[in-house]
Motif scaffolding. Sequence first.
Motif, PDB file in Angstrom:
ATOM      1  N   LEU A  31     -66.750  25.032 -41.753  1.00  0.00           N
ATOM      2  CA  LEU A  31     -65.708  26.091 -41.496  1.00  0.00           C
ATOM      3  C   LEU A  31     -64.334  25.195 -41.362  1.00  0.00           C
ATOM      4  O   LEU A  31     -64.295  24.304 -40.582  1.00  0.00           O
ATOM      5  N   PRO A  32     -63.079  25.429 -42.349  1.00  0.00           N
ATOM      6  CA  PRO A  32     -62.057  24.483 -42.234  1.00  0.00           C
ATOM      7  C   PRO A  32     -61.141  24.565 -40.678  1.00  0.00           C
ATOM      8  O   PRO A  32     -61.362  25.591 -40.035  1.00  0.00           O
ATOM      9  N   LEU A  33     -60.740  23.368 -40.347  1.00  0.00           N
ATOM     10  CA  LEU A  33     -60.172  23.304 -39.283  1.00  0.00           C
ATOM     11  C   LEU A  33     -59.093  24.265 -39.058  1.00  0.00           C
ATOM     12  O   LEU A  33     -58.961  24.878 -37.910  1.00  0.00           O
ATOM     13  N   PRO A  34     -58.212  24.755 -40.077  1.00  0.00           N
ATOM     14  CA  PRO A  34     -57.300  25.643 -39.944  1.00  0.00           C
ATOM     15  C   PRO A  34     -57.832  27.296 -39.630  1.00  0.00           C
ATOM     16  O   PRO A  34     -57.306  27.788 -38.825  1.00  0.00           O
ATOM     17  N   THR A  35     -59.037  27.584 -40.041  1.00  0.00           N
ATOM     18  CA  THR A  35     -59.588  28.767 -39.923  1.00  0.00           C
ATOM     19  C   THR A  35     -60.179  28.786 -38.510  1.00  0.00           C
ATOM     20  O   THR A  35     -59.867  29.774 -38.006  1.00  0.00           O
ATOM     21  N   ALA A  36     -60.866  27.675 -37.927  1.00  0.00           N
ATOM     22  CA  ALA A  36     -61.146  27.626 -36.661  1.00  0.00           C
ATOM     23  C   ALA A  36     -60.130  27.866 -35.636  1.00  0.00           C
ATOM     24  O   ALA A  36     -59.997  28.690 -34.731  1.00  0.00           O
ATOM     25  N   ARG A  37     -58.911  27.328 -35.779  1.00  0.00           N
ATOM     26  CA  ARG A  37     -57.690  27.553 -35.047  1.00  0.00           C
ATOM     27  C   ARG A  37     -57.188  28.791 -35.136  1.00  0.00           C
ATOM     28  O   ARG A  37     -57.094  29.303 -33.700  1.00  0.00           O
TER      29      ARG A  37
ATOM     30  N   VAL B  97     -58.694  31.649 -36.116  1.00  0.00           N
ATOM     31  CA  VAL B  97     -59.847  32.608 -35.231  1.00  0.00           C
ATOM     32  C   VAL B  97     -59.793  32.317 -33.771  1.00  0.00           C
ATOM     33  O   VAL B  97     -59.691  33.559 -32.904  1.00  0.00           O
ATOM     34  N   LEU B  98     -59.726  31.052 -32.976  1.00  0.00           N
ATOM     35  CA  LEU B  98     -59.627  30.851 -31.773  1.00  0.00           C
ATOM     36  C   LEU B  98     -58.354  31.659 -31.075  1.00  0.00           C
ATOM     37  O   LEU B  98     -58.543  32.394 -30.099  1.00  0.00           O
ATOM     38  N   PHE B  99     -57.196  31.259 -31.732  1.00  0.00           N
ATOM     39  CA  PHE B  99     -55.852  31.985 -31.127  1.00  0.00           C
ATOM     40  C   PHE B  99     -55.788  33.464 -31.268  1.00  0.00           C
ATOM     41  O   PHE B  99     -55.606  33.969 -30.308  1.00  0.00           O
ATOM     42  N   ALA B 100     -56.192  34.001 -32.423  1.00  0.00           N
ATOM     43  CA  ALA B 100     -56.279  35.348 -32.645  1.00  0.00           C
ATOM     44  C   ALA B 100     -57.112  36.378 -31.958  1.00  0.00           C
ATOM     45  O   ALA B 100     -57.185  37.432 -31.651  1.00  0.00           O
ATOM     46  N   SER B 101     -58.355  35.448 -31.277  1.00  0.00           N
ATOM     47  CA  SER B 101     -59.500  36.033 -30.548  1.00  0.00           C
ATOM     48  C   SER B 101     -58.849  36.336 -29.309  1.00  0.00           C
ATOM     49  O   SER B 101     -59.543  36.971 -28.389  1.00  0.00           O
TER      50      SER B 101
ATOM     51  N   ASP C 139     -46.111  33.757 -36.942  1.00  0.00           N
ATOM     52  CA  ASP C 139     -45.377  32.393 -36.886  1.00  0.00           C
ATOM     53  C   ASP C 139     -46.041  31.226 -36.287  1.00  0.00           C
ATOM     54  O   ASP C 139     -45.983  30.167 -36.428  1.00  0.00           O
ATOM     55  N   ILE C 140     -46.645  31.606 -34.968  1.00  0.00           N
ATOM     56  CA  ILE C 140     -47.256  30.583 -34.344  1.00  0.00           C
ATOM     57  C   ILE C 140     -48.399  30.251 -35.040  1.00  0.00           C
ATOM     58  O   ILE C 140     -48.688  29.014 -35.297  1.00  0.00           O
ATOM     59  N   VAL C 141     -49.191  31.125 -35.651  1.00  0.00           N
ATOM     60  CA  VAL C 141     -50.498  30.909 -36.297  1.00  0.00           C
ATOM     61  C   VAL C 141     -49.898  30.187 -37.568  1.00  0.00           C
ATOM     62  O   VAL C 141     -50.521  29.173 -38.049  1.00  0.00           O
ATOM     63  N   ARG C 142     -48.731  30.705 -38.131  1.00  0.00           N
ATOM     64  CA  ARG C 142     -48.505  29.763 -39.357  1.00  0.00           C
ATOM     65  C   ARG C 142     -48.159  28.209 -39.080  1.00  0.00           C
ATOM     66  O   ARG C 142     -48.540  27.505 -40.058  1.00  0.00           O
ATOM     67  N   ARG C 143     -47.611  28.007 -38.108  1.00  0.00           N
ATOM     68  CA  ARG C 143     -47.233  26.576 -37.664  1.00  0.00           C
ATOM     69  C   ARG C 143     -48.537  25.992 -37.342  1.00  0.00           C
ATOM     70  O   ARG C 143     -48.568  24.745 -37.735  1.00  0.00           O
ATOM     71  N   MET C 144     -49.462  26.603 -36.787  1.00  0.00           N
ATOM     72  CA  MET C 144     -51.049  25.832 -36.683  1.00  0.00           C
ATOM     73  C   MET C 144     -51.479  25.674 -38.098  1.00  0.00           C
ATOM     74  O   MET C 144     -52.504  24.835 -38.228  1.00  0.00           O
ATOM     75  N   MET C 145     -50.896  26.160 -39.291  1.00  0.00           N
ATOM     76  CA  MET C 145     -51.612  25.915 -40.466  1.00  0.00           C
ATOM     77  C   MET C 145     -51.003  24.729 -41.132  1.00  0.00           C
ATOM     78  O   MET C 145     -51.455  24.219 -42.275  1.00  0.00           O
TER      79      MET C 145
ATOM     80  N   GLU D 219     -71.731  21.000 -32.411  1.00  0.00           N
ATOM     81  CA  GLU D 219     -71.160  20.214 -33.259  1.00  0.00           C
ATOM     82  C   GLU D 219     -70.279  20.665 -34.447  1.00  0.00           C
ATOM     83  O   GLU D 219     -69.863  20.127 -35.369  1.00  0.00           O
ATOM     84  N   GLY D 220     -69.811  22.156 -34.203  1.00  0.00           N
ATOM     85  CA  GLY D 220     -69.200  22.727 -35.359  1.00  0.00           C
ATOM     86  C   GLY D 220     -67.695  22.238 -35.033  1.00  0.00           C
ATOM     87  O   GLY D 220     -67.146  21.602 -33.979  1.00  0.00           O
ATOM     88  N   LEU D 221     -66.656  22.964 -36.009  1.00  0.00           N
ATOM     89  CA  LEU D 221     -65.396  22.440 -35.911  1.00  0.00           C
ATOM     90  C   LEU D 221     -64.942  23.464 -34.723  1.00  0.00           C
ATOM     91  O   LEU D 221     -63.625  23.219 -34.208  1.00  0.00           O
ATOM     92  N   HIS D 222     -65.471  24.699 -34.325  1.00  0.00           N
ATOM     93  CA  HIS D 222     -64.759  25.640 -33.498  1.00  0.00           C
ATOM     94  C   HIS D 222     -64.806  24.730 -31.997  1.00  0.00           C
ATOM     95  O   HIS D 222     -63.771  24.720 -31.279  1.00  0.00           O
TER      96      HIS D 222
END
Length: 139
Positions: A41-47, A49-53, A80-86, A121-124
């Motif tokens: 899973l790409p790092l941006p996706t993990a970020r 998902v965690l934030f939006a959850s 905008d916070i999510v976008r900055r995290m990307m 061991e995952g990126l989450h």
Amino acid sequence: MTKKLIEVALPLPEINDASAYDKMPGIGPHPKGIHHWWARLPLPTARAVLFASVVDDPSTCPEKWVTEEAQHTERERLFDIVRRMMGKKLHEHPEIYEEARAEMLKHCDGRLPKVFDHLLEGLHPLEANRLGFEALPAI
């Protein structure tokens, strides 16, 4: 139980673009080189998902954001916070993680929930740690 941002909407074009970039070969030193996992899973996706959850969608607080327009405006602020995290080279901008952590803490009474990963061991867990969560193995 309130609806979380991930259940309502996400800025998918930005998440998709950042994730595609993250999976490109040769982008420099990167945790993906530690262990090859076939479905990484790409790092941006993990970020994202965690934030939006953790963050509540504005529609769950109609007393705070009375109109749909007000809810949309607040949702865009969260996007905008999510976008900055990307962004690229996020490790050079720890203030973005701090902003995301501060926002998440507002939505969970000042204490982030624990993140359980069955392999740890995952990126989450990696991104969970960067965002201030405690990552634990699910036993």
